[in-house]
Write a protein that holds these residues in place. Structure first.
Motif, mmCIF file in Angstrom:
data_model
loop_
_atom_site.group_PDB
_atom_site.id
_atom_site.type_symbol
_atom_site.label_atom_id
_atom_site.label_comp_id
_atom_site.label_asym_id
_atom_site.label_seq_id
_atom_site.Cartn_x
_atom_site.Cartn_y
_atom_site.Cartn_z
ATOM 1 N N VAL A 42 0.851 -1.195 0.000
ATOM 2 C CA VAL A 42 0.000 0.000 0.000
ATOM 3 C C VAL A 42 0.885 1.243 0.000
ATOM 4 N N PRO A 43 0.760 2.098 -1.012
ATOM 5 C CA PRO A 43 1.584 3.314 -1.060
ATOM 6 C C PRO A 43 1.261 4.269 0.080
ATOM 7 N N GLU A 109 -3.167 -3.387 17.540
ATOM 8 C CA GLU A 109 -2.717 -2.066 17.985
ATOM 9 C C GLU A 109 -2.260 -1.208 16.806
ATOM 10 N N TRP A 110 -1.562 -1.833 15.864
ATOM 11 C CA TRP A 110 -1.002 -1.065 14.753
ATOM 12 C C TRP A 110 -1.980 -0.876 13.598
ATOM 13 N N ALA A 122 4.044 3.290 10.392
ATOM 14 C CA ALA A 122 2.994 2.385 10.863
ATOM 15 C C ALA A 122 2.867 1.178 9.940
ATOM 16 N N ARG A 123 3.053 1.399 8.642
ATOM 17 C CA ARG A 123 2.986 0.288 7.680
ATOM 18 C C ARG A 123 4.017 -0.782 8.011
ATOM 19 N N GLU A 125 5.683 -1.242 10.862
ATOM 20 C CA GLU A 125 5.434 -1.833 12.178
ATOM 21 C C GLU A 125 4.336 -2.891 12.093
ATOM 22 N N LEU A 126 3.284 -2.610 11.340
ATOM 23 C CA LEU A 126 2.208 -3.578 11.182
ATOM 24 C C LEU A 126 2.691 -4.813 10.435
ATOM 25 N N ALA A 127 3.470 -4.604 9.374
ATOM 26 C CA ALA A 127 3.993 -5.742 8.613
ATOM 27 C C ALA A 127 4.886 -6.619 9.483
ATOM 28 N N LEU A 128 5.712 -5.995 10.300
ATOM 29 C CA LEU A 128 6.579 -6.765 11.204
ATOM 30 C C LEU A 128 5.753 -7.529 12.239
#
Length: 233
Positions: A42-43, A109-110, A122-123, A125-128
């Motif tokens: 997602v860009p 949370e993310w 945030a992208r 952090e969410l992917a991790l």
């Protein structure tokens, strides 16, 4: 009393068909592999697309929670009562469920933070968080398939096992039934497809043939298009 009844074992012809669980697990394996890639594809600032992916992520999370709740309610208590020598293994399954829940708490949370602005920090952090979730999930699925499904086949009746599947279907929203069936059939072998379609009522099979297949294919194309185009790899 037959010898099998005296020992508490079920005749081979009356054992649960636990391979169903392996096929269902493929859905969670596949989607947990896609999710970090979908997020990273997602860009920046594309909040509309972030919402689409976040909605799918929430559906995945709800489905996994329901799957594990059914095991917690209908499977682990029976194994604890009937396979006392394997109590430690059942405890491991319950602990793995807790670790998966913890990983999903980080995902939850993310998700809204990323969805709101679709920013790069945030992208990632969410992917991790999704990758950490997948690590915990795969450990559990591997252990369950290799170590626990044989116990279920030995100690649960066909009716007790079928109840798990029936309860799972009852918890699905009616407008999600065709999508859920498509998710199960996507990576199924011809024999597995025939089995799962054979369990559906006639109206369900007709709906799948008439509209369900196209509905599921369209949903996959819309969700996975950036990955098919090479983005986020």
């Amino acid at each position: 009393m037959s010898p099998s009844s005296a020992t508490g074992e079920l005749p081979a012809t009356e054992r649960p068909y636990t391979h169903e669980m392996v096929v269902v697990h493929r859905v969670f394996r596949r989607e947990s592999r896609f999710l970090p890639r979908l997020v990273r594809a997602v860009p920046d600032s594309e909040t509309a697309r972030a919402t689409e992916v976040a909605d799918f992520l929430r559906e995945y999370t709800a489905g996994l929670h329901h799957h594990h709740e059914l095991e917690d309610e209908l499977v682990w208590p029976l194994l604890r009562a009937r396979a006392e020598q394997d109590d430690e293994l059942v405890g491991r399954m319950e602990e793995q469920h807790r670790r998966i829940d913890q990983s999903l708490a980080a995902v939850a949370e993310w998700t809204p933070l990323w969805e709101q602005g679709a920013d790069a920090i945030a992208r990632e952090e969410l992917a991790l968080a999704l990758e950490e979730h997948r690590t915990a999930l795969l450990e559990h699925l591997d252990d369950e398939e290799q170590l626990v499904l044989p116990l279920i086949a030995e100690h649960l009746t066909v009716a007790e096992w079928d109840l798990v599947g029936h309860r799972g279907m009852e918890r699905l929203p009616k407008n999600k039934l065709m999508l859920a069936l498509g998710a199960i059939l996507e990576d199924a072998t011809p024999q597995e497809r025939a089995y799962f379609l054979g369990k559906a009522p006639l109206i369900g099979r007709l709906l799948w043939k008439a509209v369900g297949r196209r509905q599921y294919a369209a949903s996959c194309r819309a969700l996975r298009a950036p990955l098919d185009q090479g983005a986020g790899r």
